[in-house]
Write a protein that holds these residues in place. Structure first.
Motif, PDB file in Angstrom:
ATOM      1  N   PHE A 174       0.926  -1.155   0.118  1.00  0.00           N
ATOM      2  CA  PHE A 174       0.024  -0.145  -0.043  1.00  0.00           C
ATOM      3  C   PHE A 174       0.705   1.308  -0.063  1.00  0.00           C
ATOM      4  N   HIS A 175       1.897   1.236   0.986  1.00  0.00           N
ATOM      5  CA  HIS A 175       2.764   2.614   0.865  1.00  0.00           C
ATOM      6  C   HIS A 175       3.884   2.673  -0.318  1.00  0.00           C
ATOM      7  N   SER A 176       4.036   1.451  -0.818  1.00  0.00           N
ATOM      8  CA  SER A 176       5.270   1.588  -1.811  1.00  0.00           C
ATOM      9  C   SER A 176       4.675   2.321  -3.053  1.00  0.00           C
ATOM     10  N   PHE A 177       3.378   2.856  -3.361  1.00  0.00           N
ATOM     11  CA  PHE A 177       2.899   3.825  -4.497  1.00  0.00           C
ATOM     12  C   PHE A 177       3.338   5.255  -3.965  1.00  0.00           C
ATOM     13  N   TYR A 178       3.600   5.356  -2.918  1.00  0.00           N
ATOM     14  CA  TYR A 178       3.781   6.896  -2.513  1.00  0.00           C
ATOM     15  C   TYR A 178       5.437   7.272  -3.058  1.00  0.00           C
ATOM     16  N   SER A 179       6.274   6.442  -3.346  1.00  0.00           N
ATOM     17  CA  SER A 179       7.284   6.816  -3.894  1.00  0.00           C
ATOM     18  C   SER A 179       7.042   7.346  -5.380  1.00  0.00           C
ATOM     19  N   LYS A 180       6.088   6.882  -5.825  1.00  0.00           N
ATOM     20  CA  LYS A 180       5.777   7.312  -7.402  1.00  0.00           C
ATOM     21  C   LYS A 180       5.071   8.555  -7.203  1.00  0.00           C
ATOM     22  N   VAL A 181       4.435   9.055  -6.349  1.00  0.00           N
ATOM     23  CA  VAL A 181       3.597  10.257  -6.148  1.00  0.00           C
ATOM     24  C   VAL A 181       3.999  11.548  -5.197  1.00  0.00           C
ATOM     25  N   PHE A 182       5.063  11.225  -4.567  1.00  0.00           N
ATOM     26  CA  PHE A 182       5.477  12.013  -3.314  1.00  0.00           C
ATOM     27  C   PHE A 182       6.058  13.227  -3.986  1.00  0.00           C
ATOM     28  N   GLU A 183       6.663  13.261  -5.044  1.00  0.00           N
ATOM     29  CA  GLU A 183       7.062  14.582  -5.714  1.00  0.00           C
ATOM     30  C   GLU A 183       6.210  15.353  -6.555  1.00  0.00           C
ATOM     31  N   GLY A 184       4.856  14.930  -6.533  1.00  0.00           N
ATOM     32  CA  GLY A 184       3.876  15.566  -7.196  1.00  0.00           C
ATOM     33  C   GLY A 184       3.040  16.585  -6.493  1.00  0.00           C
ATOM     34  N   ASP A 185       1.935  16.955  -6.816  1.00  0.00           N
ATOM     35  CA  ASP A 185       1.003  17.876  -5.920  1.00  0.00           C
ATOM     36  C   ASP A 185       0.699  17.207  -4.654  1.00  0.00           C
ATOM     37  N   PRO A 186       0.862  18.081  -3.509  1.00  0.00           N
ATOM     38  CA  PRO A 186       0.367  17.476  -2.188  1.00  0.00           C
ATOM     39  C   PRO A 186      -1.089  16.642  -2.391  1.00  0.00           C
ATOM     40  N   LEU A 187      -1.273  15.492  -1.834  1.00  0.00           N
ATOM     41  CA  LEU A 187      -2.470  14.794  -1.734  1.00  0.00           C
ATOM     42  C   LEU A 187      -3.382  14.908  -0.442  1.00  0.00           C
ATOM     43  N   SER A 188      -2.829  15.515   0.328  1.00  0.00           N
ATOM     44  CA  SER A 188      -3.717  15.741   1.651  1.00  0.00           C
ATOM     45  C   SER A 188      -4.928  16.620   1.019  1.00  0.00           C
ATOM     46  N   GLY A 189      -6.132  16.053   1.615  1.00  0.00           N
ATOM     47  CA  GLY A 189      -7.222  16.969   1.396  1.00  0.00           C
ATOM     48  C   GLY A 189      -7.860  16.613   0.096  1.00  0.00           C
ATOM     49  N   ARG A 190      -7.352  15.403  -0.494  1.00  0.00           N
ATOM     50  CA  ARG A 190      -8.005  15.086  -1.933  1.00  0.00           C
ATOM     51  C   ARG A 190      -8.466  13.866  -1.728  1.00  0.00           C
ATOM     52  N   ALA A 191      -9.920  13.704  -1.866  1.00  0.00           N
ATOM     53  CA  ALA A 191     -10.664  12.368  -1.684  1.00  0.00           C
ATOM     54  C   ALA A 191     -10.294  11.274  -3.106  1.00  0.00           C
ATOM     55  N   ASP A 192      -9.689  11.915  -3.933  1.00  0.00           N
ATOM     56  CA  ASP A 192      -9.392  11.159  -5.048  1.00  0.00           C
ATOM     57  C   ASP A 192      -7.885  10.641  -5.162  1.00  0.00           C
ATOM     58  N   SER A 193      -7.354  10.507  -4.251  1.00  0.00           N
ATOM     59  CA  SER A 193      -5.998  10.300  -4.135  1.00  0.00           C
ATOM     60  C   SER A 193      -5.883   8.618  -4.486  1.00  0.00           C
ATOM     61  N   PRO A 194      -4.936   8.323  -5.291  1.00  0.00           N
ATOM     62  CA  PRO A 194      -4.774   6.747  -5.183  1.00  0.00           C
ATOM     63  C   PRO A 194      -4.683   5.955  -4.238  1.00  0.00           C
ATOM     64  N   ALA A 195      -4.142   6.319  -3.253  1.00  0.00           N
ATOM     65  CA  ALA A 195      -4.227   5.684  -1.964  1.00  0.00           C
ATOM     66  C   ALA A 195      -5.562   5.328  -1.379  1.00  0.00           C
ATOM     67  N   ARG A 196      -6.521   6.480  -1.433  1.00  0.00           N
ATOM     68  CA  ARG A 196      -7.918   6.263  -1.141  1.00  0.00           C
ATOM     69  C   ARG A 196      -8.541   5.191  -1.744  1.00  0.00           C
ATOM     70  N   LYS A 197      -8.408   5.230  -3.015  1.00  0.00           N
ATOM     71  CA  LYS A 197      -8.983   4.240  -3.933  1.00  0.00           C
ATOM     72  C   LYS A 197      -8.694   2.910  -3.498  1.00  0.00           C
TER      73      LYS A 197
END
Length: 420
Positions: free
Chosen positions: A199-222
């Motif tokens: 589950f956490h491993s996907f974060y390495s692909k997105v952590f340098e993009g736009d912040p995900l906090s406060g987004r209900a459509d984040s890949p992790a939430r799905k």
């Protein structure tokens, strides 16, 4: 204190740290839009349970033979579990559920085991003594399926074997999942180490993009919600709390629909439009959000939109339990500088190392100061400049720019500044 200096108290662990700031340098005090409490938390929870969203009432779902698992937060979360459980149990009793068929499960994810006293305090003595309370065991999980993200859904067998699975928790911003709450008590809450790391491993692909906090459509939430459906999560009961840890809203029902309604409450209270300033002083809001540096970095991330690139972030976090994660500690020792941590994370996901990469990425863009109880060398290895007080950090900021404008964030664990 002269009339031109403002004194502002900041939560620090279970105590207070003070900030003394010339009024001319204060850009704004970023606070949540908290309204007065008009209704008791127990009443709000009861109403939510009586009118669940896109779901039958629990009293209509259970019967006297139902094996019920109630998943609750661990000690690192501010969830008022002892207030949530009594109305929830009443609703279950209404449907005929029996104490001997109910199990309370503490969702630990990859966090440490709790002491018996901590478990007792979280649920309340009366409930602790009459209902079976157990802690999640990562070694005793069963494979139930796989999400479309390739995450194996391996769930604690005590939860998987239940007829009815209920998730409780606090709905707040989360750096990766967009928001806490909902199905997050399943993944990562009561999942195997293999599932959690996937589950956490996907974060390495997105952590340098736009912040995900406060987004209900984040890949992790799905990913979370797919896993929770596979695990058979029947019902959620989430609360929204204010900075005094009082319940201000509650939502119950379907794990997605109820969660989204709760997220709207969170946005209305805690998203605050700002113009970036030269610096920000941010407190996590005290215990347990500043129990260790691992938890405190969430407030650091929240502060980022409030600062101009190249500006300063002063993080106020007691960190009574130190760094809070052995891998994070190891990366802090081994990474030479912020770029090293970021580069290492790009090439090699390691849970815990993601925190070193997050702070490293932030340290490349801003000057970071830390007011904490961590030893000086530990703060420095984590890419912060350690300071003994907020005033000392501000002296450094003002020595470079006496006219610097500073935002104040007393509730960084809750508040999310958004660009105007």
């Amino acid at each position: 204190m002269t009339k031109n200096v403002k004194t502002i108290p900041f939560a620090f662990g279970r105590g207070i740290s003070e900030l003394n700031m010339p009024e001319k340098n204060i850009s704004s005090i970023i606070l949540p839009s908290e309204s007065e409490i008009k209704e008791e938390g127990a009443s709000l929870i009861k109403k939510a349970l009586e009118t669940p969203i896109k779901c039958n009432r629990l009293s209509e779902i259970v019967n006297q033979d139902s094996k019920v698992a109630i998943i609750v937060s661990d000690v690192t979360r501010p969830t008022p579990t002892a207030k949530i459980l009594p109305p929830l149990l009443e609703e279950l009793y209404l449907g005929g559920a029996k104490d001997e068929n109910i199990t309370i499960v503490f969702a630990l994810g990859l966090h440490r085991q709790q002491t018996e006293e901590e478990c007792r305090q979280l649920v309340g003595t009366e409930i602790f003594e009459k209902i079976r309370c157990i802690q999640h065991d990562r070694e005793r999980c069963r494979l139930l399926g796989e999400t479309s993200f390739g995450t194996p859904v391996e769930v604690f067998e005590e939860v998987a074997d239940s007829d009815i699975i209920i998730s409780t928790g606090t709905l707040e911003f989360h750096y990766y999942a967009g928001y806490g709450g909902g199905g997050k008590s399943i993944l990562p809450g009561v999942s195997s180490e293999k599932s959690i790391l996937s589950f956490h491993s996907f974060y390495s692909k997105v952590f340098e993009g736009d912040p995900l906090s406060g987004r209900a459509d984040s890949p992790a939430r799905k990913n979370i919600e797919e896993a929770a459906r596979i695990a058979g999560l029947d019902f959620i009961l989430n609360v929204i709390i204010n900075s005094k840890k009082e319940i201000v809203a509650a939502v119950a029902g379907d794990l997605v629909e109820a969660h989204r309604k709760g997220a709207k409450y969170v946005d209305a209270m805690y998203k605050v439009p700002v113009e970036p300033a030269d610096a920000v002083v941010v407190s996590c809001g005290g215990f347990p959000k500043d129990i260790n540096l691992y938890q405190a970095t969430k407030s650091l991330e929240h502060a980022i939109p409030a600062v101009k690139r190249g500006g300063s972030i002063i993080l106020v976090a007691e960190c009574a339990e130190g760094i809070g994660n052995k891998v994070y500690e190891c990366w802090n020792r081994e990474c030479r500088d912020p770029e090293d941590a970021v580069e290492r994370f790009r090439n090699c996901f390691e849970f815990g190392g993601h925190k070193a990469a997050i702070v490293g990425k932030t340290a490349k863009e801003f000057k970071l100061y830390l007011v904490s109880k961590l030893p000086k060398e530990e703060s420095e290895k984590a890419f912060f400049t350690p300071v003994k007080s907020i005033d000392e950090a501000l002296e450094k900021v003002f020595s470079e720019n006496p006219e610097a404008k500073v935002h104040i964030m007393p509730e960084g664990g809750w508040t999310l500044p958004v660009m105007e």
